[in-house]
Design an enzyme around this catalytic site. Sequence first.
Site, mmCIF file in Angstrom:
data_model
loop_
_atom_site.group_PDB
_atom_site.id
_atom_site.type_symbol
_atom_site.label_atom_id
_atom_site.label_comp_id
_atom_site.label_asym_id
_atom_site.label_seq_id
_atom_site.Cartn_x
_atom_site.Cartn_y
_atom_site.Cartn_z
ATOM 1 N N ASP A 1 50.109 -24.310 37.742
ATOM 2 C CA ASP A 1 49.618 -24.865 39.066
ATOM 3 C C ASP A 1 50.813 -25.846 39.436
ATOM 4 O O ASP A 1 51.114 -26.017 40.534
ATOM 5 C CB ASP A 1 48.355 -25.499 38.868
ATOM 6 C CG ASP A 1 47.492 -24.396 39.038
ATOM 7 O OD1 ASP A 1 47.722 -23.234 39.692
ATOM 8 O OD2 ASP A 1 46.280 -24.511 38.465
ATOM 9 N N ASP B 1 47.853 -23.351 26.657
ATOM 10 C CA ASP B 1 47.264 -22.051 27.073
ATOM 11 C C ASP B 1 47.987 -20.654 26.986
ATOM 12 O O ASP B 1 47.698 -19.538 26.757
ATOM 13 C CB ASP B 1 46.791 -21.899 28.672
ATOM 14 C CG ASP B 1 45.857 -22.772 28.950
ATOM 15 O OD1 ASP B 1 45.161 -23.638 27.984
ATOM 16 O OD2 ASP B 1 45.199 -23.010 30.288
HETATM 17 P P1 FBP Z 1 46.946 -27.052 31.508
HETATM 18 O O1 FBP Z 1 47.083 -25.731 32.203
HETATM 19 O O2 FBP Z 1 47.187 -27.991 32.728
HETATM 20 O O3 FBP Z 1 48.120 -27.074 30.583
HETATM 21 O O4 FBP Z 1 45.612 -27.251 31.021
HETATM 22 C C1 FBP Z 1 45.293 -26.498 30.006
HETATM 23 C C2 FBP Z 1 43.848 -26.967 29.528
HETATM 24 O O5 FBP Z 1 43.868 -27.448 28.105
HETATM 25 C C3 FBP Z 1 42.866 -25.648 29.567
HETATM 26 O O6 FBP Z 1 43.088 -24.945 28.383
HETATM 27 C C4 FBP Z 1 41.287 -26.202 29.765
HETATM 28 O O7 FBP Z 1 40.476 -25.475 30.252
HETATM 29 C C5 FBP Z 1 41.569 -27.424 30.615
HETATM 30 O O8 FBP Z 1 43.256 -27.867 30.462
HETATM 31 C C6 FBP Z 1 40.822 -28.594 30.388
HETATM 32 O O9 FBP Z 1 41.197 -29.469 31.430
HETATM 33 P P2 FBP Z 1 40.842 -31.239 31.394
HETATM 34 O O10 FBP Z 1 41.661 -31.734 30.590
HETATM 35 O O11 FBP Z 1 40.802 -31.358 32.659
HETATM 36 O O12 FBP Z 1 39.428 -31.228 30.706
#
Ligand code: FBP
Length: 556
Positions: free
Chosen positions: A180, A209
Amino acid sequence: MIISKKSPLQIARQSYLPKLPLALQGHVCLQAGQPTESVANNKEIRQLFPNTYGLPVISLRQAKEGDYVLHTDHPLNVGVILSGGQAPGGHNVISGLYDGLKRQNEKSQLYGFLGGPSGLIEHKYVLLTDQMIDDCRNTGGFDIIGSGRTKLETPEQFDQAIDVCQELSITALVIVGGDDSNTNSCILAEYFQQKGCGIQVIGIPKTIDGDLKNGEIETSFGFDTATKVYSELIGNIQRDANSSKKYWHFIRLMGRNASHVTLECALQSQPNITLISEEVKARNMTLNDVVDYIVSVIVERAKADLNFGTVLVPEGLIEFIPAIGVLINELNDILADNSEFNTLNDDDERCEYIKGMLTPASSDLYSSLPRSIQRQLLLDRDPHGNVMVSRIETEKLLIEMVSKRLAKLKGEGKYKGKFSALSHFFGYEGRCAIPSNFDADYCYSLGLTSVHLIAAGKTGYMAVVRNLIEPASEWIPGGVPLTMLMNLEHRNGKMKPVIQKALVDLNGAPFHYLAAHRNEWAGERTTYVYPGPIQYYGPVEVCDQPTRTLKLEHIK
Ligand code: FBP
């Protein structure tokens, strides 16, 4: 006795020197390939990105005598943004960038925008210094400048970005993010080109991820460390389960949509059951089918008096169960623009209201879910419109459903075992771990690579380092045009240009390996593997190994 504010490992890691590709040692020269196309929707993406579409893939290599050497020695002012979820190695991207800039010209400056993309439009920044960089070398976390998920999308925001860059004489932005965030980098690069404001944009592939990859981007940074941390924990749980022989552990693993993290952890630790969301979708499985599969393994093990085991559940599973995927899409559209929903008083009212708005099939499915899951499905979406799957406790849902099914089987005399289950969710435990040698080296090289791309005047590129299964000296740095990763997808009710996520390839070697071994791992013989903690000092085969996924995908 003085107790240091840093652990002995922190102190030791500060002086670790990341291993470098030969290509980044000495003088560097740049090789450009053929013009490229976007991954899909070529015509539409070309129209949307007329100034940055079709650029060639770039490789950097060590210059030989007679080569045209990449060299700019006038000072460069660069801004860096950490965007989205934390991933181990972010600080090394920044230290690589900083060192690369200072090497190029002592007067070059690196500004860090604070708290993610919002820092850029709110004029919140810090000028990074030697001291700040030295403190963060080889450390986990993003705390040097912080991160955030603000989505930059309006021309007003882009113009604000231009203002702040011009105020600080910044001529290049480096955006460290997942699919994103790098979609935003691509849009920003195109906008800056259209405006002719002379600000370059370079992306860096970050996400634990592991879903930001393609033929040119072998892996995103952070995946290596995070999966090693989770695999250690899974291994420890398996040893506990195999010692006490009394619990089934349901372990949900982060990874948002894609199941790469779960697959990699399975390859490292060999659990009894591994669910892969992409397979569940491809086989058009229902939630009941998934429960049947888990129950069948539990019943078989119980026959051998093995009333314990491990189940790995990918975070995004729920979205990939086709009927639930349809339900979530309907919910996304209903919640995208619904002022009435926001006026409702409590969860019960909200759940009831939603049932009335869904199609009959989705409404029935929604009603059949426990109230806790109904509530979790309605939580706020992230700024990119994604359901926050990290907040949906699928492992608990599965435990509840499996318990009920086993109780029924017991009543019918078809199951004689004991079922006692514990749930776990591993995600945040791994995102800020001290980066493995692989991530420390990889990220530092990504930082240096972006300086070379900037010095060469490139924009709309993702910095990459390839050939990662070989020793670091043989890695190949370069750049991949961001438009090459784009396609059109349905988001918030509209078709939008976005970077295509790389999901687990069911025809790929990592999944094939799992499929070929999972029956054996489910069975009576204990086949658990205990990976242990990440090692930073010691033999290469213990300290410097890339993930199984990377090896299986790239060993010829
Ligand atoms: P990115 O895609 O921004 O690297 O985020 C990955 C992640 O760790 C996902 O695996 C998880 O679902 C999400 O972020 C959790 O988001 P938050 O930190 O906002 O709780």
